[in-house]
Design an enzyme around this catalytic site. Structure first.
Site, PDB file in Angstrom:
ATOM      1  N   GLU A  34       0.838  -1.203   0.000  1.00 19.79           N
ATOM      2  CA  GLU A  34       0.000   0.000   0.000  1.00 19.79           C
ATOM      3  C   GLU A  34       0.869   1.247   0.000  1.00 19.79           C
ATOM      4  OE1 GLU A  34      -3.688   1.589   2.760  1.00 19.79           O
ATOM      5  OE2 GLU A  34      -2.121   0.425   3.689  1.00 19.79           O
ATOM      6  N   HIS A  36       2.366   4.614   1.086  1.00 17.15           N
ATOM      7  CA  HIS A  36       2.485   5.223   2.413  1.00 17.15           C
ATOM      8  C   HIS A  36       3.045   6.630   2.298  1.00 17.15           C
ATOM      9  CE1 HIS A  36       1.478   1.385   4.238  1.00 17.15           C
ATOM     10  NE2 HIS A  36       1.476   1.964   5.417  1.00 17.15           N
ATOM     11  N   ASP A  45       3.640  -2.042   6.089  1.00 13.00           N
ATOM     12  CA  ASP A  45       2.651  -2.909   6.751  1.00 13.00           C
ATOM     13  C   ASP A  45       3.114  -4.360   6.821  1.00 13.00           C
ATOM     14  OD1 ASP A  45       1.242  -0.598   6.864  1.00 13.00           O
ATOM     15  OD2 ASP A  45      -0.471  -1.273   5.677  1.00 13.00           O
ATOM     16  N   HIS A 113      -1.812  -4.046   9.143  1.00  8.06           N
ATOM     17  CA  HIS A 113      -2.673  -3.265   8.243  1.00  8.06           C
ATOM     18  C   HIS A 113      -4.093  -3.292   8.808  1.00  8.06           C
ATOM     19  CE1 HIS A 113      -4.345  -1.677   4.521  1.00  8.06           C
ATOM     20  NE2 HIS A 113      -5.109  -2.741   4.381  1.00  8.06           N
ATOM     21  N   GLU A 115      -7.170  -2.661   8.088  1.00  9.16           N
ATOM     22  CA  GLU A 115      -8.368  -3.235   7.463  1.00  9.16           C
ATOM     23  C   GLU A 115      -8.372  -4.761   7.399  1.00  9.16           C
ATOM     24  OE1 GLU A 115      -6.684  -0.643   6.446  1.00  9.16           O
ATOM     25  OE2 GLU A 115      -8.061   1.008   6.045  1.00  9.16           O
ATOM     26  N   HIS A 170      -2.004   6.582   9.131  1.00 12.17           N
ATOM     27  CA  HIS A 170      -1.439   5.997   7.912  1.00 12.17           C
ATOM     28  C   HIS A 170      -0.361   6.899   7.293  1.00 12.17           C
ATOM     29  CE1 HIS A 170      -1.288   3.714   4.212  1.00 12.17           C
ATOM     30  NE2 HIS A 170      -1.315   4.866   3.583  1.00 12.17           N
ATOM     31  N   GLU A 175       4.280   5.022  11.854  1.00 12.42           N
ATOM     32  CA  GLU A 175       4.908   4.141  10.870  1.00 12.42           C
ATOM     33  C   GLU A 175       6.233   4.707  10.379  1.00 12.42           C
ATOM     34  OE1 GLU A 175       1.518   1.677   8.589  1.00 12.42           O
ATOM     35  OE2 GLU A 175       1.436   3.812   8.185  1.00 12.42           O
TER      36      GLU A 175
HETATM   37 ZN   LIG Z   1       0.581   1.180   7.092  1.00 16.28          ZN
END
Ligand SMILES: [Zn+2]
Length: 258
Positions: A34, A36, A45, A113, A115, A170, A175
């Site tokens: 994904e 970032h 992630d 992650h 979700e 996010h 992170e």
């Molecule tokens: Zn992430």
């Protein structure tokens, strides 16, 4: 070679010994590919729960499986290469049943992650149900997301100006700090977006309205991220998860004795 806790780095007789004879738990990182933000690679992630899992594995004597590297969709909030929810659930179920077949009875899914959570839980539920049908009743899975182990005390130190909430983290301070600590060559702080935290309506629209997400792809600014904060976050997560697994696995063992 024998010292590694990473399953992929072991020869099979060593793996079989540790799983079957010595009953080591197995930690499975579960992540996503994904974006970032413009300042960071697309794999935090996967990398972050994997690094945390290895440190926890060394701490409590657990093995670390290869990560499930594709995750569930992020909807409105960011772009990615994803799998459908039922695909993720069935992948988790299949992997759990394979480790059960090898003799593992204590597993932990280390999620990176957000979700993924409920689809992973569905996979766990299906695996446990099917294993019961097959006569295996002592298979235990702990499901956790590493950021839930960041204590309030640490949050106060990491976000002295106020915590924006995990929902907009996010590509943000958490992170980015962890990546600066663990994989600094994958971060370029000169490209960090400097906008404020995104705010979302209390509902989702399908298909998503792209303008509702910041064009940077970050949901809050990582400008305040640092390797020192990353080290602190890493330490608190490894400590908290190690403690949680000792408690959960021990509780199960005690319950089985009664
Ligand atoms: Zn992430």
């Amino acid at each position: 070679m024998e010292k590694s806790v990473v399953i992929g780095e072991l020869a099979w007789p060593e793996y079989a010994r540790r799983v079957k004879e010595e009953a080591h738990p197995i930690l499975i990182p579960i992540g996503a590919l994904e974006q970032h933000g413009p300042h960071m690679s697309m794999n935090p992630d996967v990398l972050l729960p994997s690094a945390i899992a290895v440190a926890v594995g060394q701490e409590i004597g657990a093995l670390v499986a290869p990560a499930i590297a594709y995750g569930y969709k992020s909807q409105q909030r960011s772009g990615m290469t994803s799998v459908d929810g039922h695909t993720l659930s069935l992948t988790v179920k299949d992997v759990l049943k394979e480790f059960a077949r090898h003799g593992a009875r204590k597993i932990c899914l280390v999620n990176g992650h957000f979700e993924n959570s409920m689809f992973a839980v569905e996979g766990v539920d299906l695996a446990i149900r099917e294993l019961r049908w097959e006569g295996i009743h002592d298979f235990q899975v702990v499901m956790l997301s590493y950021w839930d182990f960041v204590t309030d005390k640490t949050i106060a130190r990491i976000y002295p100006e106020g915590f924006p909430g995990w929902a907009v983290e996010h590509g943000g301070v958490l992170e980015t700090s962890l990546m600066l600590h663990l994989h600094p060559h994958l971060v370029d702080m000169s490209c960090v977006p400097r906008h404020g935290a995104a705010s979302f309506e209390p509902y989702d629209v399908f298909p998503p309205i792209p303008e509702w997400t910041p064009t940077s792809g970050c949901l809050s600014s990582a400008a305040a991220a640092s390797a020192e904060k990353g080290a602190l976050l890493f330490e608190v997560c490894v400590e908290g998860i190690s403690r949680a697994l000792r408690v959960a696995y021990d509780a199960r063992a005690k319950a089985a004795q009664v």
